[in-house]
Design a protein around this motif. Structure first.
Motif, mmCIF file in Angstrom:
data_model
loop_
_atom_site.group_PDB
_atom_site.id
_atom_site.type_symbol
_atom_site.label_atom_id
_atom_site.label_comp_id
_atom_site.label_asym_id
_atom_site.label_seq_id
_atom_site.Cartn_x
_atom_site.Cartn_y
_atom_site.Cartn_z
ATOM 1 N N SER A 4 0.804 -1.229 0.000
ATOM 2 C CA SER A 4 0.000 0.000 0.000
ATOM 3 C C SER A 4 0.837 1.280 0.000
ATOM 4 C CB SER A 4 -0.933 0.003 1.209
ATOM 5 O OG SER A 4 -0.163 0.013 2.396
ATOM 6 N N ASN A 6 2.468 4.458 -1.282
ATOM 7 C CA ASN A 6 2.083 5.315 -2.403
ATOM 8 C C ASN A 6 3.303 5.663 -3.258
ATOM 9 O OD1 ASN A 6 -0.659 5.657 -1.414
ATOM 10 N ND2 ASN A 6 0.234 6.956 0.154
ATOM 11 N N ASP A 7 3.105 5.709 -4.566
ATOM 12 C CA ASP A 7 4.158 6.167 -5.460
ATOM 13 C C ASP A 7 4.313 7.672 -5.267
ATOM 14 O OD1 ASP A 7 5.748 5.359 -8.136
ATOM 15 O OD2 ASP A 7 4.908 7.376 -8.354
ATOM 16 N N HIS A 10 2.748 9.296 -8.744
ATOM 17 C CA HIS A 10 1.456 8.875 -9.298
ATOM 18 C C HIS A 10 0.441 8.678 -8.182
ATOM 19 C CE1 HIS A 10 3.421 8.118 -13.147
ATOM 20 N NE2 HIS A 10 4.381 7.508 -12.488
ATOM 21 N N PRO A 11 -0.840 8.827 -8.476
ATOM 22 C CA PRO A 11 -1.873 8.619 -7.447
ATOM 23 C C PRO A 11 -2.215 7.132 -7.272
ATOM 24 C CG PRO A 11 -2.907 9.320 -9.478
ATOM 25 C CD PRO A 11 -1.414 9.316 -9.731
ATOM 26 N N LEU A 12 -1.188 6.275 -7.354
ATOM 27 C CA LEU A 12 -1.375 4.829 -7.244
ATOM 28 C C LEU A 12 -0.372 4.264 -6.249
ATOM 29 C CD1 LEU A 12 -1.597 4.067 -11.080
ATOM 30 C CD2 LEU A 12 -3.510 4.081 -9.465
ATOM 31 N N THR A 13 -0.641 3.037 -5.803
ATOM 32 C CA THR A 13 0.300 2.379 -4.887
ATOM 33 C C THR A 13 1.399 1.689 -5.698
ATOM 34 O OG1 THR A 13 -0.845 0.259 -4.870
ATOM 35 C CG2 THR A 13 -1.561 1.914 -3.237
ATOM 36 N N GLU A 16 -0.054 -1.359 -7.308
ATOM 37 C CA GLU A 16 -0.882 -1.075 -8.489
ATOM 38 C C GLU A 16 -0.023 -0.779 -9.720
ATOM 39 O OE1 GLU A 16 -4.842 0.816 -6.317
ATOM 40 O OE2 GLU A 16 -3.096 2.099 -6.653
ATOM 41 N N GLN A 109 4.699 10.785 3.450
ATOM 42 C CA GLN A 109 3.551 10.912 2.547
ATOM 43 C C GLN A 109 3.367 9.622 1.742
ATOM 44 O OE1 GLN A 109 4.325 14.426 0.203
ATOM 45 N NE2 GLN A 109 3.663 15.812 1.823
ATOM 46 N N CYS A 110 4.472 9.029 1.310
ATOM 47 C CA CYS A 110 4.398 7.769 0.574
ATOM 48 C C CYS A 110 3.822 6.656 1.446
ATOM 49 C CB CYS A 110 5.780 7.351 0.058
ATOM 50 S SG CYS A 110 6.426 8.377 -1.276
ATOM 51 N N ARG A 114 -4.169 6.496 2.027
ATOM 52 C CA ARG A 114 -4.939 7.396 1.145
ATOM 53 C C ARG A 114 -6.310 7.665 1.762
ATOM 54 N NH1 ARG A 114 -2.216 6.074 -3.703
ATOM 55 N NH2 ARG A 114 -0.874 7.870 -3.960
#
Length: 115
Positions: A4, A6-7, A10-13, A16, A109-110, A114
């Motif tokens: 989980s 976060n990249d 990008h708004p993805l993990t 993902e 933040q990473c 979310r």
């Protein structure tokens, strides 16, 4: 533990984006080792070190201290693979990076959930 994350761009993990995959994570409980191979999205990904640092920090915060961590780039998937791996394997460089408040904020933040 790491699926989980976060990249940073990008708004993805990471899961993902297929940056981390279960088949590239090796846990040896008897020997107290964890090895994570991650694959940056592109061969010149400027965030590769930050991604590796985020994975390492998540594992350091989540696992018992007895575990030795090896976080590295999947061989042949990044132009600066050797340099990034060297940074991630160097305890002093990792510690120094985490003393940088801006860098630590980006890592946090990473690692944050979310909303």
């Amino acid at each position: 533990l790491i699926r989980s994350i976060n990249d940073p761009e990008h708004p993805l993990t990471l899961e993902e984006l297929n940056v981390v995959e279960q088949v590239r994570v090796k846990v040896n409980d008897a020997e107290s080792t964890v090895s994570v191979e991650f694959t940056p999205t592109i061969p010149h990904c400027s965030m590769a070190t930050l991604i590796g640092l985020s994975i390492k920090v998540k594992l350091l915060r989540s696992l018992p201290e007895r575990f030795k961590l090896d976080v590295h780039i999947t061989p042949g998937t990044h132009a600066s693979e050797h340099a990034v791996n060297k940074q991630l394997a160097d305890k002093e460089r990792v510690a120094a990076a985490l003393e940088n408040s801006h860098l630590l904020e980006v890592v946090n933040q990473c690692l944050s959930a979310r909303s």
